[in-house]
Scaffold this active site. Structure first.
Site, PDB file in Angstrom:
ATOM      1  NE  ARG A 157      -1.943  -1.746   3.555  1.00  0.00           N
ATOM      2  CZ  ARG A 157      -2.321  -1.973   4.811  1.00  0.00           C
ATOM      3  NH1 ARG A 157      -3.489  -1.548   5.235  1.00  0.00           N
ATOM      4  NH2 ARG A 157      -1.540  -2.635   5.649  1.00  0.00           N
ATOM      5  CE  LYS A 212       1.006  -2.726   9.394  1.00  0.00           C
ATOM      6  NZ  LYS A 212      -0.294  -2.974  10.078  1.00  0.00           N
ATOM      7  CE1 TYR A 217      -4.981   1.723  10.585  1.00  0.00           C
ATOM      8  CE2 TYR A 217      -3.909   1.432   8.470  1.00  0.00           C
ATOM      9  CZ  TYR A 217      -5.058   1.582   9.227  1.00  0.00           C
ATOM     10  OH  TYR A 217      -6.273   1.598   8.613  1.00  0.00           O
ATOM     11  CG  HIS A 228      -1.421  -1.622  15.099  1.00  0.00           C
ATOM     12  ND1 HIS A 228      -2.756  -1.710  15.435  1.00  0.00           N
ATOM     13  CD2 HIS A 228      -1.392  -1.472  13.763  1.00  0.00           C
ATOM     14  CE1 HIS A 228      -3.492  -1.604  14.346  1.00  0.00           C
ATOM     15  NE2 HIS A 228      -2.691  -1.455  13.321  1.00  0.00           N
ATOM     16  CD  GLU A 284      -3.111   2.209  15.640  1.00  0.00           C
ATOM     17  OE1 GLU A 284      -2.931   2.712  14.521  1.00  0.00           O
ATOM     18  OE2 GLU A 284      -2.202   2.072  16.486  1.00  0.00           O
ATOM     19  CG  LEU A 312      -9.968  -2.941  18.869  1.00  0.00           C
ATOM     20  CD1 LEU A 312      -8.454  -3.121  18.979  1.00  0.00           C
ATOM     21  CD2 LEU A 312     -10.283  -2.010  17.700  1.00  0.00           C
ATOM     22  CG  ASP A 339      -3.697  -5.222  14.014  1.00  0.00           C
ATOM     23  OD1 ASP A 339      -4.379  -5.855  14.836  1.00  0.00           O
ATOM     24  OD2 ASP A 339      -4.194  -4.427  13.200  1.00  0.00           O
TER      25      ASP A 339
HETATM   26  N1  NAD Z   1      -4.276  -8.142  10.728  1.00  0.00           N
HETATM   27  C1  NAD Z   1      -4.660  -7.121   9.991  1.00  0.00           C
HETATM   28  O1  NAD Z   1      -4.150  -6.904   8.899  1.00  0.00           O
HETATM   29  C2  NAD Z   1      -5.746  -6.215  10.481  1.00  0.00           C
HETATM   30  C3  NAD Z   1      -6.383  -5.316   9.603  1.00  0.00           C
HETATM   31  C4  NAD Z   1      -7.434  -4.534  10.102  1.00  0.00           C
HETATM   32  C5  NAD Z   1      -7.822  -4.639  11.435  1.00  0.00           C
HETATM   33  N2  NAD Z   1      -7.122  -5.508  12.252  1.00  0.00           N
HETATM   34  C6  NAD Z   1      -7.463  -5.682  13.658  1.00  0.00           C
HETATM   35  O2  NAD Z   1      -8.663  -6.397  13.812  1.00  0.00           O
HETATM   36  C7  NAD Z   1      -9.148  -6.173  15.138  1.00  0.00           C
HETATM   37  C8  NAD Z   1     -10.660  -5.893  15.101  1.00  0.00           C
HETATM   38  O3  NAD Z   1     -10.866  -4.634  14.468  1.00  0.00           O
HETATM   39  P1  NAD Z   1     -12.340  -4.042  14.267  1.00  0.00           P
HETATM   40  O4  NAD Z   1     -12.184  -2.837  13.420  1.00  0.00           O
HETATM   41  O5  NAD Z   1     -13.276  -5.111  13.855  1.00  0.00           O
HETATM   42  O6  NAD Z   1     -12.691  -3.576  15.747  1.00  0.00           O
HETATM   43  P2  NAD Z   1     -14.159  -3.211  16.304  1.00  0.00           P
HETATM   44  O7  NAD Z   1     -13.935  -2.302  17.456  1.00  0.00           O
HETATM   45  O8  NAD Z   1     -15.055  -2.793  15.190  1.00  0.00           O
HETATM   46  O9  NAD Z   1     -14.691  -4.613  16.817  1.00  0.00           O
HETATM   47  C9  NAD Z   1     -14.150  -5.308  17.899  1.00  0.00           C
HETATM   48  C10 NAD Z   1     -15.247  -6.110  18.542  1.00  0.00           C
HETATM   49  O10 NAD Z   1     -14.635  -6.948  19.541  1.00  0.00           O
HETATM   50  C11 NAD Z   1     -15.580  -7.070  20.584  1.00  0.00           C
HETATM   51  N3  NAD Z   1     -14.892  -7.587  21.770  1.00  0.00           N
HETATM   52  C12 NAD Z   1     -14.031  -6.967  22.608  1.00  0.00           C
HETATM   53  N4  NAD Z   1     -13.583  -7.828  23.552  1.00  0.00           N
HETATM   54  C13 NAD Z   1     -14.183  -9.021  23.281  1.00  0.00           C
HETATM   55  C14 NAD Z   1     -14.121 -10.314  23.886  1.00  0.00           C
HETATM   56  N5  NAD Z   1     -13.348 -10.555  24.953  1.00  0.00           N
HETATM   57  N6  NAD Z   1     -14.858 -11.308  23.334  1.00  0.00           N
HETATM   58  C15 NAD Z   1     -15.640 -11.085  22.259  1.00  0.00           C
HETATM   59  N7  NAD Z   1     -15.741  -9.888  21.642  1.00  0.00           N
HETATM   60  C16 NAD Z   1     -15.015  -8.872  22.157  1.00  0.00           C
HETATM   61  C17 NAD Z   1     -16.143  -5.661  20.730  1.00  0.00           C
HETATM   62  O11 NAD Z   1     -17.378  -5.655  21.435  1.00  0.00           O
HETATM   63  C18 NAD Z   1     -16.300  -5.255  19.265  1.00  0.00           C
HETATM   64  O12 NAD Z   1     -17.600  -5.546  18.757  1.00  0.00           O
HETATM   65  C19 NAD Z   1      -8.306  -5.002  15.677  1.00  0.00           C
HETATM   66  O13 NAD Z   1      -7.292  -5.506  16.518  1.00  0.00           O
HETATM   67  C20 NAD Z   1      -7.699  -4.420  14.437  1.00  0.00           C
HETATM   68  O14 NAD Z   1      -6.482  -3.719  14.693  1.00  0.00           O
HETATM   69  C21 NAD Z   1      -6.110  -6.270  11.786  1.00  0.00           C
END
Ligand code: NAD
Length: 376
Positions: free
Chosen positions: A15, A75, A94, A96, A118, A240, A270
């Site tokens: 990206r 990143k 980002y 993290h 983020e 998250l 992440d």
């Molecule tokens: N690996 C990657 O390339 C990549 C890319 C984008 C996002 N992410 C990551 O994905 C994760 C989720 O992002 P998002 O935008 O969906 O966040 P979000 O805030 O929209 O959703 C997170 C959800 O997790 C729930 N939650 C929190 N603790 C919980 C638990 N113990 N059990 C069950 N549910 C629980 C919350 O209620 C919420 O609905 C983040 O860590 C984000 O950084 C990673």
């Protein structure tokens, strides 16, 4: 302001933080834009397209960091980039930081002001600069999980949607936010049997309406997850807690309850990962196996589809890039408290509380770190 765009150097990251449209807007606001030669290549954007909108192409990252005041990236800064940071730099990318005390220390030592995509919030407390990449990552999570379930890749050898006369695979999504909902929609589209777990009842209510009965919503207690785990083929971890290290939702001793060749996709990697056995992987070498269960833990999943992700990301970041460039961090943070939440490090201090708590650094209020009084 001089705004610099270096080429991303994290493994398999294609990206770029600004498109030619972004250059055009910045130039029209009176800013200078410096783009590293080749920065857009991974996203199919040639240097000439940036130049046509008024950017200057500079030969290397050293030139970008030496000349620019504001560095816009995708990143988190890699060690060689941290070494180039100086106190006058404003970094927007980002970060993290919660699971990464070394990077946090490096940014503190640099004296630069570092704003994390983020943790920027909108006026409803949502994460507008995480959401577009979460949409992409959620969709990739199911695709990748389905692929890793294939036998030659070490999976159980089950087709997500089944066929007439043979049952579909079962998919568990833990965390029903932006990633989780998108992962579930793709799994539903592939005709899997889908269960989405969250701890926020209001969110489960919303999801129940969105899914219209095509997926089950479940409360994410340890027992509920554990009881379902033995029948699941693919688990997608997407929890998250804003800015904090991810909570662990599947422990090592629970892997033994799962089918051999089942797949865990840890999108939350992440933020440190939400399965106890997770560690970050890359697109080049995306999986490893623990106790017969495949783990897919790529920390920059959207980096694999840059032609989609670059535009999705920059559509969301551009208004904030413009605001920061026009007003500077101090005034922009006063004018938009949601943007103030994005500032993780300033003036050699950690200014975002969950990162301070997770990394053992002291927390300093933002305007104190910037050497100013709190907003009136
Ligand atoms: N690996 C990657 O390339 C990549 C890319 C984008 C996002 N992410 C990551 O994905 C994760 C989720 O992002 P998002 O935008 O969906 O966040 P979000 O805030 O929209 O959703 C997170 C959800 O997790 C729930 N939650 C929190 N603790 C919980 C638990 N113990 N059990 C069950 N549910 C629980 C919350 O209620 C919420 O609905 C983040 O860590 C984000 O950084 C990673």
């Amino acid at each position: 302001m001089k705004v610099g765009v270096p080429t991303e150097i994290k493994t398999d990251e294609y990206r770029v933080a600004l498109t030619p449209s972004g250059v055009r807007e910045l130039v029209e606001h009176g800013h200078e834009v410096l783009v590293q030669a080749g920065a857009g290549e991974g996203s199919a954007i040639p240097d000439a397209d940036y130049e046509r909108q008024g950017a200057a192409i500079v030969p290397d990252a050293d030139a970008v960091f030496a000349q620019a005041d504001m560095i816009v990236k995708v990143k988190e800064p890699q060690p060689v980039e941290v070494a180039r940071l100086e106190p006058h730099h404003l970094v927007f990318t980002y970060l993290h930081l919660a699971p990464d005390p070394d990077l946090t220390q490096g940014l503190v030592d640099s004296g630069a002001t570092c704003v994390a995509y983020e943790t920027v919030e909108d006026d409803r407390g949502r994460l507008p600069l995480l959401a577009p990449m979460s949409e992409v990552a959620g969709k990739i999570a199911t695709q990748a999980g389905a692929f890793m379930l294939e036998k030659p890749l070490g999976g159980r050898g089950i087709l997500l949607g089944g066929v007439p006369g043979v049952a579909a695979a079962k998919v568990m999504v833990i965390g029903g936010g932006v990633v989780g909902m998108n992962a579930a929609f793709i799994a539903i589209g592939m005709e899997a049997e889908v269960y989405v777990y969250d701890r926020n009842i209001d969110r489960l209510r919303e999801l129940d309406l969105y899914f219209g009965g095509r997926a089950s919503t479940c409360y994410a207690s340890t027992l509920e997850i554990e009881q379902r785990l033995p029948e699941i083929d693919l688990v997608i971890g997407a929890v998250l807690i804003h800015g904090a290290r991810a909570p662990s939702v599947i422990r090592r001793d629970q892997l033994g309850m799962m089918k051999r060749g089942a797949v865990l996709v840890d999108v939350s990697i992440d933020q440190g990962g939400c399965f106890e056995t997770s560690r970050p992987t890359t697109h080049t070498d995306p999986t490893f196996e623990v106790d017969g269960v495949t783990h897919y833990c790529v920390a920059n999943m959207p980096g694999a589809v840059p032609v989609t992700s670059t535009y999705a990301l920059t559509n969301a970041t551009l208004p904030y890039v413009l605001h920061l460039a026009d007003a500077g961090v101090s005034r922009a943070a006063r004018e938009n408290p949601g943007l103030a939440s994005g500032v993780n490090v300033a003036g050699g201090k950690v200014t975002y509380r969950p990162v301070a708590e997770a990394t053992g650094q002291p927390h300093t209020e933002l305007f104190e770190a910037l050497g100013e009084g709190a907003p009136a």
